[in-house]
Design an enzyme around this catalytic site. Structure first.
Site, PDB file in Angstrom:
ATOM      1  N   GLU A  25       8.192   8.781  18.322  1.00  0.00           N
ATOM      2  CA  GLU A  25       8.205   7.944  19.578  1.00  0.00           C
ATOM      3  C   GLU A  25       9.254   6.805  19.318  1.00  0.00           C
ATOM      4  O   GLU A  25       8.996   5.704  19.836  1.00  0.00           O
ATOM      5  CB  GLU A  25       6.873   7.781  20.246  1.00  0.00           C
ATOM      6  CG  GLU A  25       6.100   8.763  20.431  1.00  0.00           C
ATOM      7  CD  GLU A  25       6.307   9.459  21.640  1.00  0.00           C
ATOM      8  OE1 GLU A  25       6.784   9.183  22.524  1.00  0.00           O
ATOM      9  OE2 GLU A  25       5.500  10.707  21.911  1.00  0.00           O
TER      10      GLU A  25
HETATM   11  C1  FAD Z   1       6.032  15.089  12.636  1.00  0.00           C
HETATM   12  C2  FAD Z   1       7.070  14.772  13.448  1.00  0.00           C
HETATM   13  C3  FAD Z   1       6.968  15.159  14.819  1.00  0.00           C
HETATM   14  C4  FAD Z   1       8.185  15.060  15.654  1.00  0.00           C
HETATM   15  N1  FAD Z   1       8.267  15.305  16.781  1.00  0.00           N
HETATM   16  C5  FAD Z   1       9.287  15.297  17.516  1.00  0.00           C
HETATM   17  C6  FAD Z   1       9.622  15.799  19.010  1.00  0.00           C
HETATM   18  O1  FAD Z   1       8.572  16.630  19.392  1.00  0.00           O
HETATM   19  N2  FAD Z   1      10.611  15.889  19.408  1.00  0.00           N
HETATM   20  C7  FAD Z   1      11.737  15.114  19.107  1.00  0.00           C
HETATM   21  O2  FAD Z   1      12.891  15.282  19.618  1.00  0.00           O
HETATM   22  N3  FAD Z   1      11.609  14.445  17.826  1.00  0.00           N
HETATM   23  C8  FAD Z   1      10.387  14.668  17.295  1.00  0.00           C
HETATM   24  N4  FAD Z   1      10.415  13.925  15.854  1.00  0.00           N
HETATM   25  C9  FAD Z   1      11.338  13.191  15.438  1.00  0.00           C
HETATM   26  C10 FAD Z   1      11.304  11.628  15.562  1.00  0.00           C
HETATM   27  O3  FAD Z   1      11.183  11.192  16.630  1.00  0.00           O
HETATM   28  C11 FAD Z   1      12.529  10.857  14.301  1.00  0.00           C
HETATM   29  O4  FAD Z   1      11.880  11.440  13.011  1.00  0.00           O
HETATM   30  C12 FAD Z   1      12.238   9.424  14.577  1.00  0.00           C
HETATM   31  O5  FAD Z   1      12.852   9.179  15.884  1.00  0.00           O
HETATM   32  C13 FAD Z   1      13.444   9.038  13.591  1.00  0.00           C
HETATM   33  O6  FAD Z   1      14.536   9.634  13.672  1.00  0.00           O
HETATM   34  P1  FAD Z   1      14.943   9.996  11.976  1.00  0.00           P
HETATM   35  O7  FAD Z   1      13.939  10.750  11.296  1.00  0.00           O
HETATM   36  O8  FAD Z   1      16.248  10.605  12.060  1.00  0.00           O
HETATM   37  O9  FAD Z   1      15.178   8.772  11.039  1.00  0.00           O
HETATM   38  P2  FAD Z   1      16.380   7.856  10.937  1.00  0.00           P
HETATM   39  O10 FAD Z   1      16.951   7.539  12.406  1.00  0.00           O
HETATM   40  O11 FAD Z   1      17.516   8.453  10.189  1.00  0.00           O
HETATM   41  O12 FAD Z   1      15.860   6.381  10.529  1.00  0.00           O
HETATM   42  C14 FAD Z   1      15.639   6.473   8.939  1.00  0.00           C
HETATM   43  C15 FAD Z   1      15.165   4.899   9.021  1.00  0.00           C
HETATM   44  O13 FAD Z   1      16.176   4.032   9.456  1.00  0.00           O
HETATM   45  C16 FAD Z   1      15.698   3.249  10.298  1.00  0.00           C
HETATM   46  N5  FAD Z   1      17.061   2.859  11.452  1.00  0.00           N
HETATM   47  C17 FAD Z   1      17.652   3.932  12.028  1.00  0.00           C
HETATM   48  N6  FAD Z   1      18.351   3.296  12.759  1.00  0.00           N
HETATM   49  C18 FAD Z   1      18.378   1.872  12.720  1.00  0.00           C
HETATM   50  C19 FAD Z   1      18.981   0.929  13.333  1.00  0.00           C
HETATM   51  N7  FAD Z   1      19.786   1.207  14.184  1.00  0.00           N
HETATM   52  N8  FAD Z   1      18.419  -0.190  12.789  1.00  0.00           N
HETATM   53  C20 FAD Z   1      17.706  -0.536  11.834  1.00  0.00           C
HETATM   54  N9  FAD Z   1      17.191   0.373  11.461  1.00  0.00           N
HETATM   55  C21 FAD Z   1      17.302   1.849  11.849  1.00  0.00           C
HETATM   56  C22 FAD Z   1      14.613   3.736  10.912  1.00  0.00           C
HETATM   57  O14 FAD Z   1      13.719   2.884  11.503  1.00  0.00           O
HETATM   58  C23 FAD Z   1      14.039   4.231   9.839  1.00  0.00           C
HETATM   59  O15 FAD Z   1      13.258   3.417   8.981  1.00  0.00           O
HETATM   60  C24 FAD Z   1       9.381  14.266  15.140  1.00  0.00           C
HETATM   61  C25 FAD Z   1       9.094  13.646  13.866  1.00  0.00           C
HETATM   62  C26 FAD Z   1       8.169  13.930  12.808  1.00  0.00           C
HETATM   63  C27 FAD Z   1       8.211  13.451  11.539  1.00  0.00           C
END
Ligand code: FAD
Length: 598
Positions: A405
């Site tokens: 979220e």
């Molecule tokens: C168990 C699980 C269920 C999920 N369910 C869903 C679902 O139903 N539908 C769906 O669409 N998604 C879902 N997700 C995805 C989830 O919403 C994303 O994992 C989350 O939004 C983070 O994206 P990412 O994993 O690509 O991390 P990234 O965006 O790569 O982030 C990695 C790190 O970098 C930081 N970061 C990234 N951008 C910035 C910035 N601009 N400034 C500062 N810091 C930054 C983040 O805070 C984090 O600490 C799920 C994830 C999990 C693990």
């Protein structure tokens, strides 16, 4: 309506009277019944079988979702015209809250279905789309999932590569792309999918039925740290045909849909971290009362009392702020409906209005559940590390709440960024109060001895001053960096922590004040202690974050003046006895053998 309903973000610049906030003690009989039947369902179907959720029994999660549907728990927020119960926002929050107690696996499945899986249609769907899909989703005949995240588009959600191409006859779109981390993918009947049409700047939302013959394949179940029985898979779309009438809202409106669905998702996620805390506290205190070391129950040790007191205090603060915001949203929806908006428009705007509070709550309560489960493990000692006892899985399940979220980093920056934008647009007057704080800093402080004899008089005076810390720090930062502030992330994060602590502490004090006024201070002895303890630790955080920000971006006289301001704005006239507060709280929780403040 006689009471004043603050607009989103206005809590910072306007005083709220305790009569104007909603508390868990204000629940109607109908809401209490909803809460109790949710609790009953959780105890019977989920808590009694927590080991099945640990053993990746995905089928059991699905079975419980169907049972939740039969009991009407999936349809609380759905309007009656689409087969739902049409209950208000507070009732929706109650169900999310009390369904979260037993296992993160189920609350994730529940949240993904009722929130991000269903809300995009109830909020943005056409009448035909709503008639076709919502009744099935509300009854649990169908389950929904939400496909936004991609391998290369996580936090940067609008950068997805999934494509939607219109057919030559203009009758359907072909969707191709890869989505990942999709909750409920393994058993859902329908996906909300975000894809880009042509080179559009923004993505577009679609309703896509889960038909394997239509180019839809699933990856294996992800092997996860926690929420073991929540189905999480990749979803691959290859030339998946979607009728044009399944587009949600308009072309290019998908990012907006995604963000608004997430706003609602965020406050509901905060609620879904509450009963998890209550149950962990109960398990921890029962254990601490029974576990004997050095010939005494470990509950008698100050070290354990401090933990129990902090855990209870944070849960109480989370409840106070979550239900305060929930009722603001519910009231704002009612006002908009009274002004002639449809329920759909009113709900959309009502939640959007409080997007700042939704982000604040998501961050604060997800971190509380993490800290509480961590201390729960510690109270259990070696048994806390054992997979045969409930703490180990509670700790692992809690971890996801800081990630999905919108990560807590993103939500912290959103909270401050949205507030600054509201100020620039004139929706919240931050500039006036910020310059008043600037003038106050130049003036001579008052040496009058204030009258703090009334309950919380000193605490409320302190909260007023803590708000000035935010105005001082954020106001100077905006003046210095302008729109470039968003590139000074560490500063934004410090400002966010100040903002979060102000909202949480104020909500906690106001809840207790309201209850003390109606049932007497004696009945609220422990709640008064929790409110004071929360405010004390909030103030300590604000001192630390405020100082970090000031010494990093201000120099010379400006820095000295702001540090003096920080000291003045965070000063207690009568320091609270923190050990006595914690002891009062812990002794009450120990005597009740549970968290009993909800
Ligand atoms: C168990 C699980 C269920 C999920 N369910 C869903 C679902 O139903 N539908 C769906 O669409 N998604 C879902 N997700 C995805 C989830 O919403 C994303 O994992 C989350 O939004 C983070 O994206 P990412 O994993 O690509 O991390 P990234 O965006 O790569 O982030 C990695 C790190 O970098 C930081 N970061 C990234 N951008 C910035 C910035 N601009 N400034 C500062 N810091 C930054 C983040 O805070 C984090 O600490 C799920 C994830 C999990 C693990």
């Amino acid at each position: 309506m006689s009471k004043e309903i603050l607009r989103g973000g206005q809590f910072l610049v306007k005083e709220t009277s305790c009569e104007d906030i909603f508390t868990l003690e204000d629940l109607s009989e109908e809401q209490k019944m909803m809460r109790d039947s949710t609790k009953e369902f959780v105890d019977r179907e989920l808590w009694a079988h927590w080991e099945r959720f640990e053993k990746k029994d995905y089928a059991y999660t699905e079975e419980c979702m169907r049972k939740a549907g039969e009991l009407g728990l999936l349809s609380v927020a759905v309007p009656e015209s689409y087969g739902g119960m049409g209950m208000g926002f507070v009732s929706t929050m109650l169900v999310c809250d009390y369904i979260s107690g037993a296992t993160g696996s189920f609350s994730t499945a529940f949240g993904a279905h009722t929130g991000i899986g269903t809300m995009p249609i109830t909020l943005y769907g056409t009448e035909e789309q709503k008639q076709k899909y919502v009744p099935k989703l509300a009854s649990g005949e169908w389950f929904g999932a939400y496909c936004l995240t991609e391998p290369y588009a996580g936090s940067d959600a609008n950068s997805g590569k999934t494509k939607a191409v219109l057919s030559e006859d203009g009758k359907h779109y072909s969707i191709s792309g890869q989505k990942m981390w999709i909750s409920n993918a393994g058993f859902c009947s329908m996906f909300i999918v975000f894809a880009r049409i042509g080179d559009d700047k923004n993505i577009t939302g679609f309703i896509v039925e889960n038909e394997p013959d239509n180019g839809i394949t699933l990856g294996d179940e992800e092997k996860k740290l926690g929420i073991h029985s929540s189905s999480t898979r990749q979803v691959f779309f290859s030339d998946t045909k979607v009728p044009v009438e399944n587009m949600l809202s308009e072309r290019g409106n998908g990012f907006k849909i995604a963000m608004n669905a997430l706003n609602i998702g965020r406050i509901k996620l905060a609620a879904a971290c509450l009963d998890a805390q209550r149950r962990v506290i109960k398990e921890a205190v029962v254990y601490a009362n029974e576990r004997i070391q050095f010939k005494t129950p470990i509950m008698n040790f100050g070290a354990i009392k401090a933990k129990i007191a902090n855990m209870a205090t944070n849960a109480y603060a989370g409840e106070s702020a979550s239900y305060r915001a929930a009722k603001n949203i519910e009231d704002r929806i009612a006002i908009r409906e009274a002004e002639g908006n449809t329920h759909q428009e009113a709900e959309l705007k009502g939640v959007e209005e409080y997007a700042i509070e939704c982000s604040i709550l998501k961050v604060a309560v997800s971190e509380d559940v993490q800290n509480t489960t961590d201390e729960g493990v510690q109270i259990f000692g070696g048994m806390g590390f054992s997979a045969d006892a409930p703490m180990e899985k509670a700790w692992r399940d809690a971890r996801i709440a800081r990630i999905y979220e919108g990560t807590n980093e993103i939500n912290r920056m959103l909270a401050v960024g949205m507030l600054v934008k509201k100020a620039m647009k004139g929706h919240v007057d931050l500039l006036g109060p910020a310059s008043a704080v600037g003038e106050e800093l130049m003036g001579i402080p008052s040496f009058d001895t204030p009258d703090f004899s009334e309950l919380f008089a000193e605490e409320k005076d302190l909260i007023k001053r803590l708000k000035k810390v935010f105005l001082m720090v954020a106001g100077s930062a905006v003046q210095k960096y302008g729109p470039d502030l968003e590139n000074h992330q560490q500063l934004m994060l410090s400002a966010a922590d100040i903002l979060i602590e102000v909202y949480m502490a104020e909500s906690t004090i106001l809840r207790t004040e309201k209850n003390a006024k109606r049932s007497g201070e004696d009945s609220q002895k422990t709640q008064i202690a929790m409110s004071r303890l929360y405010l004390y630790s909030a103030t300590e955080t604000i001192i630390q974050k405020g100082k970090e920000a000031i010494i990093s971006f201000a120099e010379g006289d400006e820095q000295r003046m702001m540090l003096m301001g920080l000291k003045r704005f965070t000063k207690y006239t009568n320091n609270p006895n923190v050990v006595a507060l914690r002891t009062e709280i812990a002794d009450r929780v120990a005597a009740d053998n549970a968290y009993t403040f909800d």
